[in-house]
Design a protein around this motif. Structure first.
Motif, PDB file in Angstrom:
ATOM      1  N   LYS A 112      34.480  35.000  38.433  1.00  0.00           N
ATOM      2  CA  LYS A 112      33.674  34.044  39.204  1.00  0.00           C
ATOM      3  C   LYS A 112      34.112  33.917  40.657  1.00  0.00           C
ATOM      4  O   LYS A 112      33.566  33.105  41.392  1.00  0.00           O
ATOM      5  N   SER A 141      29.724  31.585  43.428  1.00  0.00           N
ATOM      6  CA  SER A 141      28.618  30.612  43.503  1.00  0.00           C
ATOM      7  C   SER A 141      28.489  30.033  44.905  1.00  0.00           C
ATOM      8  O   SER A 141      27.370  29.755  45.369  1.00  0.00           O
ATOM      9  N   ASN A 169      26.599  38.960  36.965  1.00  0.00           N
ATOM     10  CA  ASN A 169      27.255  37.900  36.203  1.00  0.00           C
ATOM     11  C   ASN A 169      27.596  38.371  34.785  1.00  0.00           C
ATOM     12  O   ASN A 169      27.446  37.637  33.809  1.00  0.00           O
TER      13      ASN A 169
END
Length: 186
Positions: free
Chosen positions: A44, A106, A85
């Motif tokens: 992430k 993000s 992702n």
């Protein structure tokens, strides 16, 4: 290498856009041998190397195969996690104590949706990473082991003194014995 220099080498940004990105980053320090990105996990975050060397590898038949080295100014990411992702296929390990700029994917995605200048910078970042991947693929397919070693010396001369020869041999797709022979010839 400072974050402003790293971001600008991808594509020039206004000071306002640099500040927006920099405000979402944090500078982290991690010791040598830290696994930064694990294969089979969705990553992430992205990292930019301020100081240090890293390597990316996969495991094939129980053997580690190094396919990339990163150094000061380089981006560290799992492209598969970043774009789709999905789980990473590579493991990325620190070869030296490192200082890294860390940012959440993000946060970048939000900038891409709301700031045209940063969106274009992100497109350029992806294009550069694609070209680097293509060049690595082609260099592994063409040329002799000696050619690949000479190109490595030409493009990354300091790597030889900073990375274990076994990892360099793996990166070149040769045995450590063959690498020793090549080094003796040169």
């Amino acid at each position: 290498m400072e974050i402003e220099q790293i971001l600008d080498q991808i594509s020039p940004l206004s000071s306002q856009s640099i500040q927006l990105i920099a405000d979402k980053m944090q500078l982290i320090q991690l010791p040598k041998n830290t696994t930064l990105i694990d294969a089979d996990k969705v990553e992430k975050k992205l990292y930019f190397i301020k100081k240090g060397i890293v390597r990316a590898y996969i495991i094939d038949d129980g053997k580690e195969i190094t396919f990339w080295f990163g150094k000061e100014g380089d981006l560290i990411l799992s492209m598969r996690s970043y774009v789709e992702n999905k789980i990473s296929y590579e493991t990325i390990e620190l070869m030296e104590d490192c200082e890294l700029y860390e940012i959440k994917s993000s946060d970048l995605q939000l900038f891409y949706a709301t700031n045209l200048e940063i969106a274009n910078w992100g497109r350029k970042l992806a294009e550069i990473e694609l070209i680097k991947t293509e060049e690595r693929f082609i260099s592994r397919q063409l040329g002799t082991a000696i050619d690949r070693y000479k190109k490595l010396l030409e493009e990354n001369p300091s790597l030889i003194n900073r990375v274990q020869l076994g990892y360099i041999a793996s990166y070149l797709g040769i045995s450590q014995v063959t690498l020793s022979r090549i080094r003796a010839e040169i």
